[in-house]
Design an enzyme around this catalytic site. Structure first.
Site, PDB file in Angstrom:
ATOM      1  CG  ASP A 199      39.382  43.641  44.789  1.00  0.00           C
ATOM      2  OD1 ASP A 199      40.563  43.700  45.166  1.00  0.00           O
ATOM      3  OD2 ASP A 199      38.680  44.650  44.580  1.00  0.00           O
TER       4      ASP A 199
ATOM      5  CG  HIS B  56      44.362  40.990  43.396  1.00  0.00           C
ATOM      6  ND1 HIS B  56      43.924  40.758  44.681  1.00  0.00           N
ATOM      7  CD2 HIS B  56      43.439  41.816  42.829  1.00  0.00           C
ATOM      8  CE1 HIS B  56      42.793  41.427  44.891  1.00  0.00           C
ATOM      9  NE2 HIS B  56      42.485  42.075  43.775  1.00  0.00           N
TER      10      HIS B  56
END
Length: 316
Positions: free
Chosen positions: A107, A289
């Site tokens: 991320d 994610h």
């Protein structure tokens, strides 16, 4: 790894601040791997990767980056630009006496690792990034482009145009926000009006399934109750500043790189990745994610298999 087995932290002075650093595998000195978390993250999100990397022969260094945990939280927004964030990692290498290391990012941590590799290429041996591919620097600053395409409620834009608003909501609802965010198998739904993360922080009932145990979530919540969310959100508030800082930097990354995508992630894949990272291999995992926690075994296998193919140290 149980959280009780996660390494104890040390506060290390670097680059004019202090970083809270979790370290394992010092017996493998000379083979450093630095793991860089994203937003809103914490060093402990790498808990499943640390023992696997140590067993494979690596000295694993996991910082809470500036703004997170017990690391320093400067008040100046510009203290969170890519020069400062990459400078922290360079200074961390200096602290341990390493010329270079393998860097792994997820991320926002991936964004920092990409930027570090552009700004300090001689300090990066190999790159492994999760979720966020290399972001091409186009003709228009990133926030300006996002605002034109995605509107003012898009969270990147909102964080920049309405400073302090989202941070306050997250601070007031730390448990609820993090519980609702760290989920998997969330059913799809059409886009809603308003800023999605503010709505998520205020939602009383989570969707999907948790990716953390209650004890793991409690560690994350406690960290953000201590640090607040502003430091991490300030990374977003430097996106256009980073665009300007990278203006004269050669945009090609030459190091061997592994890009790991999640098939169910909302983050878009890059169609130009190989143009800017010509020595890249790509792996996709069937998850959302939060790759490190959703597919820890598969992720560890992907990382270690790639490192072995690169001729990096692997202990049999």
């Amino acid at each position: 790894m149980n959280l009780s087995d996660f390494p104890d932290p040390t506060l290390i002075p670097v680059n004019g601040i202090e970083l809270e650093v979790f370290e394992a595998g010092r017996e493998n000195a000379g083979n450093p791997v630095v793991l860089c978390h994203g937003w809103p993250g914490h060093a402990s999100v790498w808990r499943y990767q640390v023992p696997a990397l140590v067993a494979a022969g690596y000295h694993v260094i996991v910082p809470n980056q500036r703004g997170y945990g017990n690391s320093s939280r400067p008040t100046d927004v510009t203290a969170y630009d890519i020069e400062h964030l990459s400078g922290d990692l360079v200074a961390l290498l200096d602290h341990y006496g390493y010329d270079k290391a393998i860097f792994v990012g997820h991320d926002w941590g991936a964004s920092v690792v990409w930027g570090l590799t552009l700004l300090h290429p001689n300090r990066v041996d190999k790159v492994i990034n999760l979720s966020l591919p290399y972001q091409e620097r186009g003709e228009v600053p990133w926030i300006e482009l996002m605002e034109a395409v995605l509107g003012g409620d898009f969270y990147f834009v909102h964080f920049n145009r309405q400073p302090g608003v989202a941070d306050a909501v997250f601070d007031e609802n730390a448990f609820q926000f993090l519980r609702n965010l760290y989920r998997k198998n969330v059913p799809p739904r059409p886009p809603q009006p308003g800023m999605e993360f503010i709505d998520l922080a205020r939602a009383e009932a989570p969707l999907g399934e948790p990716v953390m145990s209650d004890d793991e979530l409690a560690v994350l919540v406690s960290a953000f109750e201590t640090s607040g969310f502003t430091g991490g959100v300030n990374w977003y508030r430097n996106l256009d500043r980073n665009w300007h800082l990278l203006a004269d930097v050669a945009p090609i990354i030459h190091q061997p790189a592994l890009m790991i995508y999640a098939d169910r992630d909302m983050v878009q894949r890059s169609e130009t990745l190989a143009d800017f990272v010509p020595n890249v291999d790509v792996v996709s995992l069937d998850c959302g994610h939060w790759i490190q926690q959703e597919k820890p075994t598969e992720l560890n296998e992907a990382i270690l298999n790639w490192l072995q193919r690169q001729g990096a140290v692997i202990v049999e």
